[in-house]
Design an enzyme around this catalytic site. Sequence first.
Site, PDB file in Angstrom:
ATOM      1  N   LYS A 119      25.239  -5.951  -2.594  1.00 45.40           N
ATOM      2  CA  LYS A 119      26.798  -5.264  -2.635  1.00 45.40           C
ATOM      3  C   LYS A 119      27.619  -4.782  -1.343  1.00 45.40           C
ATOM      4  O   LYS A 119      28.521  -4.350  -1.579  1.00 45.40           O
ATOM      5  CB  LYS A 119      27.233  -4.815  -4.190  1.00 45.40           C
ATOM      6  CG  LYS A 119      27.270  -5.323  -5.623  1.00 45.40           C
ATOM      7  CD  LYS A 119      27.655  -4.455  -6.325  1.00 45.40           C
ATOM      8  CE  LYS A 119      26.467  -5.342  -7.405  1.00 45.40           C
ATOM      9  NZ  LYS A 119      26.904  -3.799  -8.576  1.00 45.40           N
ATOM     10  N   ARG A 168       0.431  -1.626   0.353  1.00 43.73           N
ATOM     11  CA  ARG A 168       0.008   0.487   0.464  1.00 43.73           C
ATOM     12  C   ARG A 168       0.548   1.401   0.159  1.00 43.73           C
ATOM     13  O   ARG A 168       0.634   2.151  -0.668  1.00 43.73           O
ATOM     14  CB  ARG A 168      -0.990   0.044   1.162  1.00 43.73           C
ATOM     15  CG  ARG A 168      -2.300  -0.751   1.274  1.00 43.73           C
ATOM     16  CD  ARG A 168      -2.560  -1.167   2.745  1.00 43.73           C
ATOM     17  NE  ARG A 168      -1.785  -2.218   2.919  1.00 43.73           N
ATOM     18  CZ  ARG A 168      -1.710  -3.422   2.534  1.00 43.73           C
ATOM     19  NH1 ARG A 168      -3.051  -4.398   2.540  1.00 43.73           N
ATOM     20  NH2 ARG A 168      -0.528  -4.723   3.332  1.00 43.73           N
ATOM     21  N   THR A 169       2.063   1.256   0.967  1.00 41.34           N
ATOM     22  CA  THR A 169       2.454   2.403   1.864  1.00 41.34           C
ATOM     23  C   THR A 169       3.349   3.023  -0.439  1.00 41.34           C
ATOM     24  O   THR A 169       3.018   4.486  -0.690  1.00 41.34           O
ATOM     25  CB  THR A 169       3.814   2.761   2.539  1.00 41.34           C
ATOM     26  OG1 THR A 169       2.304   2.502   3.316  1.00 41.34           O
ATOM     27  CG2 THR A 169       3.858   4.318   2.532  1.00 41.34           C
ATOM     28  N   ARG A 201      11.822   3.786   3.139  1.00 44.35           N
ATOM     29  CA  ARG A 201      11.388   2.853   5.103  1.00 44.35           C
ATOM     30  C   ARG A 201      12.595   2.243   4.250  1.00 44.35           C
ATOM     31  O   ARG A 201      13.065   1.262   3.667  1.00 44.35           O
ATOM     32  CB  ARG A 201       9.684   1.307   3.883  1.00 44.35           C
ATOM     33  CG  ARG A 201       9.962   0.240   4.444  1.00 44.35           C
ATOM     34  CD  ARG A 201       8.304  -0.458   4.665  1.00 44.35           C
ATOM     35  NE  ARG A 201       7.030   0.389   5.159  1.00 44.35           N
ATOM     36  CZ  ARG A 201       6.034   0.396   4.390  1.00 44.35           C
ATOM     37  NH1 ARG A 201       5.954  -1.175   4.504  1.00 44.35           N
ATOM     38  NH2 ARG A 201       4.248   0.886   4.992  1.00 44.35           N
ATOM     39  N   HIS A 220       5.868   5.809  11.384  1.00 48.56           N
ATOM     40  CA  HIS A 220       5.334   5.601  10.197  1.00 48.56           C
ATOM     41  C   HIS A 220       3.891   6.814   9.885  1.00 48.56           C
ATOM     42  O   HIS A 220       2.686   6.214  10.692  1.00 48.56           O
ATOM     43  CB  HIS A 220       4.469   4.187  10.215  1.00 48.56           C
ATOM     44  CG  HIS A 220       3.536   3.356   8.238  1.00 48.56           C
ATOM     45  ND1 HIS A 220       3.417   4.875   8.162  1.00 48.56           N
ATOM     46  CD2 HIS A 220       3.579   2.585   8.632  1.00 48.56           C
ATOM     47  CE1 HIS A 220       3.738   3.590   6.639  1.00 48.56           C
ATOM     48  NE2 HIS A 220       2.949   2.424   6.906  1.00 48.56           N
TER      49      HIS A 220
END
Length: 302
Positions: free
Chosen positions: A84, A56-57, A106, A134
């Site tokens: 890496k 969703r976000t 995020r 959030h």
Amino acid sequence: MSTARHLLQIEGLSRADVEALLAKAAEHKRDFKSGKRKATLAGHVVANLFFEDSTRTRSSFEIAAKALGGEVLNWTYKASSVSKGETLLDTVRNIDALGPRAIIIRHSSSGAPHLAARHVKAAVINAGDGTHEHPSQGLLDAFTLREKLGSLEGKRIAIVGDILHSRVARSNLHCLALFGAKVICCGPPMFLPPGLEQLGCEVTSELDAALEGADAVMMLRIQLERQSGESLFPSPREYARLFGLSVARAARLKAGAVVLHPGPINRGVELASEVADGARSLILDQVENGVCVRMAILEAFA
Ligand code: NCD
């Protein structure tokens, strides 16, 4: 509106800051529906930097940026040089050098967006950091609740589940306190962080008591991925029996009470399918409102 350059958390925002964002979001919702478009981000790039999975976000920020005429860079850790050995700061600095107006981050570590914000020219928007906050979810939940319940002053709102690991719960606690709501946090004792009451809520492990008289119930997923070592979680069946919003419990809620969940739902564990898809559920309203709330965020910060 506060002069902050980044949106890192709800904690520290004033009620006026949040009211201004939600009023802008309401304007965007009306305009979006009537086909009116704004091009505040025309010619600009917004970078989505998701070090953790999202449905969703990430899509919501992408649609919001495009609705404002912006371009979106969708970076994912799976196809990046993180494999890496590139560090968070190097990754963020390199993306920043590409010139985006905003970087949406995020990350599984609490505080990662705060660290990034100290090293970039772009505005940093926290899309969920570890177990911390959030903020865009807290804002869209407040928007959705106010749309259905009107003023939140004195409204009884139960937040149920894995409060300990939930960044959604923390952002909601800060946001709902600004609006004068009466919040009850409920979950098994091992999912209730010590000192939770200091955030201005009541705390209980008795679900039926928490639900009594509630105007809204916000159910949370158990964040198994954030439990280090031995799992604190009993069995899904036992959890559902003690802390799940079943059809029977939902039927005892007061008339007009609404049910929210930030997603992803574990159907049959914290929430019965019939309730998730039932008349009280605002789950898809939350998702829909995410777009206009994130348009308001991008307009204010990007
Ligand atoms: C939440 C998250 O990632 O914090 N989901 C979301 O953004 N809507 C909640 C969760 O993962 O349970």
